[in-house]
Write an enzyme that holds these catalytic residues in place. Structure first.
Site, mmCIF file in Angstrom:
data_model
loop_
_atom_site.group_PDB
_atom_site.id
_atom_site.type_symbol
_atom_site.label_atom_id
_atom_site.label_comp_id
_atom_site.label_asym_id
_atom_site.label_seq_id
_atom_site.Cartn_x
_atom_site.Cartn_y
_atom_site.Cartn_z
ATOM 1 N N PHE A 111 0.823 -1.216 0.000
ATOM 2 C CA PHE A 111 0.000 0.000 0.000
ATOM 3 C C PHE A 111 0.856 1.265 0.000
ATOM 4 O O PHE A 111 0.378 2.343 -0.339
ATOM 5 C CB PHE A 111 -0.955 0.007 1.198
ATOM 6 N N LYS A 112 2.123 1.127 0.387
ATOM 7 C CA LYS A 112 2.965 2.316 0.478
ATOM 8 C C LYS A 112 3.156 2.996 -0.875
ATOM 9 O O LYS A 112 3.471 4.181 -0.932
ATOM 10 C CB LYS A 112 4.297 1.965 1.128
ATOM 11 N N ASP A 113 2.923 2.265 -1.965
ATOM 12 C CA ASP A 113 3.002 2.893 -3.285
ATOM 13 C C ASP A 113 1.987 4.026 -3.440
ATOM 14 O O ASP A 113 2.236 4.981 -4.173
ATOM 15 C CB ASP A 113 2.753 1.851 -4.380
ATOM 16 N N MET A 116 3.781 6.943 -1.779
ATOM 17 C CA MET A 116 5.118 7.248 -2.263
ATOM 18 C C MET A 116 5.095 7.714 -3.712
ATOM 19 O O MET A 116 5.818 8.642 -4.083
ATOM 20 C CB MET A 116 5.982 6.004 -2.110
#
Ligand code: PLP
Length: 462
Positions: A111-113, A116
């Protein structure tokens, strides 16, 4: 929109400044001075809109005049263009009233995409027009680092250094960080655990000579821009399930408290959120704290959900700031006590926290059992982090209110644990099938501030 620090003495900044600096100079975290409100009508109007359009409507009020409308729409479109699913964050039904929010269709499968990729485009736009250059240094328990490298690789105005705990992340996570060949990317394998990496990162930010000398910028989950990006999918999923006409609950596999805090912001903006459930693994400091036992550090026990193996949950400071009625001196004191091992939460603050957050934990065995059981019952192969969410959500569900569990990573990011639990080997999506053949580039570094600073200075391009 102005941003203030949770410790009360850093300068008040606008969105761009808060985003570019990451950590406040007084050691605190930036939060918006006020929370913008969306009316029920505005929320209802999101139904049927694209993810990008919802992202624009949710985030626009936080950004102020830092980007023009057209610039901001362009940033959002470019950020999500590389995702492997048209819906960006699709929902899948697991059971009656229980839904999985798949947040793993971005370029590094976690999910960090979402945050980021957006930050990468915002940095590029903001720095590009000023002709400035920054050095990004991040610490990662695995997924942040790969998402950051993927978002910043090859960008002209940025050098990116990522510290990860040597030998403590999965091979897929490591390869995603060590295989990009662009010269502005630097993967650093540090001796120590994730908390040690995070501590050295904080040291660098608190060393103002170094910080100003290399123009340090932080993109760890404390960066307000990242929290903001994550608010969007609470809206998109809740609206798809009937908000604002009904309440929705969320369960969030939690480590640094960034993702769940985004859910709290969504609620404060007017989204009808019923329960926000913090799900932890055996490193359950947040669950213990939210159960009224105070926040006391223990020893990190490595688990099959490494992205949640932490003792110091940085964004929790933002939750405490609101729970203590935004009294910065109280936060300064708690954080001083934390350095000595921990703190107890006052009764009043505890009431506020429990009014917004429920919590639960899953053991290693429960996590593995949930991976196997969900494959059987719903034909869904979960990553260990998502399985913790599903397990805790099952205990916290209330009939009549849809529960959304956030699936934070793709199972192929943790193939060994998933195969051991389910007997099924999760294949990588086709677009990264050759990851195991790509050449690795990594530097081993000691857990030592002076050596780290020296290394980073020596590697800078400009
Ligand atoms: C980072 C991460 C988490 C924890 O999210 P926080 O925002 O730090 O609470 C959970 N699962 C996965 C797969 C992650 O990468």
């Amino acid at each position: 929109m102005r941003y203030i620090s949770t410790r009360g003495t850093a300068p008040v900044l606008n969105f761009e400044e808060a985003m570019l600096s990451g950590l406040a100079r007084d050691g605190g975290l930036y939060v918006p001075e006020t929370i913008p409100q969306l009316s029920a009508e505005e929320i209802a109007g999101m139904e049927g809109q694209s993810y990008e359009e919802i992202a624009y409507r949710v985030m626009r009020p936080f950004v102020g005049d830092v980007f023009t409308d057209a610039e901001f729409r362009g940033i959002i479109d470019r950020a999500y263009a590389g995702f492997g699913h048209a819906a960006r964050a699709p929902l899948k039904q697991l059971d009656q009233g229980h839904f999985l929010l798949e947040l793993f269709h971005g370029p590094t499968l976690a999910f960090k995409d979402f945050a980021m990729q957006l930050i990468g485009q915002m940095f590029q736009t903001a720095l590009g027009r000023k002709g400035e250059r920054v050095t990004i240094v991040g610490a990662t328990s695995g997924d942040t680092g790969s998402a950051a490298i993927e978002a910043f690789r090859g960008l002209e105005n940025v050098d990116v250094f990522i510290l990860f705990p040597h030998g403590r992340i999965s091979e897929v996570q490591r390869r995603q960080m060590t295989t990009p060949q662009e010269s502005n990317v630097h993967a650093l394998a540090m001796d120590g655990d994730f908390d040690a990496c995070q501590a050295r990162l904080k040291d660098m930010f608190n060393d103002f000579d170094f910080r100003d000398g290399v123009r340090l910028a932080g993109v760890n989950s404390i960066n307000w821009g990242r929290v903001l990006a994550q608010v969007v999918y609470y809206f998109s999923s809740a609206v798809a399930l009937g908000a604002p006409h009904r309440k929705i609950s969320f369960t969030v596999p939690t480590g640094n408290f960034g993702d769940i805090f985004a859910g709290y912001i969504a609620k404060r903006m007017g989204l009808p959120v019923d329960r926000l459930v913090v799900a932890t693994n055996q490193n359950d400091i947040l669950h213990r704290c939210l159960s009224g036992q105070g926040y006391h550090k223990g020893k990190t026990i490595p688990s099959i959900s490494p992205s949640m193996d932490i003792q110091i949950s940085s964004n929790f400071e933002r939750a405490l700031f609101d729970a203590y009625d935004r009294e910065a001196p109280a936060i300064v004191q708690l954080m001083d006590e934390l350095k000595e091992g921990g703190f107890d939460v006052s009764q009043g603050a505890m009431q506020v926290l429990q009014q917004h957050y429920a919590s639960g934990r899953a053991s290693e065995e429960e996590t593995a059992d949930t991976i196997a059981a969900t494959l059987k019952s719903a034909s869904e192969l979960l990553c260990p982090h998502s399985a913790i969410g599903v397990k805790v959500a099952e205990k916290q569900r209330v009939a009549g209110t849809p529960m959304v569990t956030l699936a934070t990573a793709h199972p192929a990011k943790f193939p060994a644990a998933v195969e051991e639990a389910s007997g099924v080997h999760p294949p990588l999506p086709a677009r990264m099938a050759d990851l195991y053949e790509r050449e690795e580039r990594v530097t081993r570094v000691p857990n030592d501030l002076a050596a780290l600073k020296e290394h980073i200075k020596g590697q800078l391009t400009a």
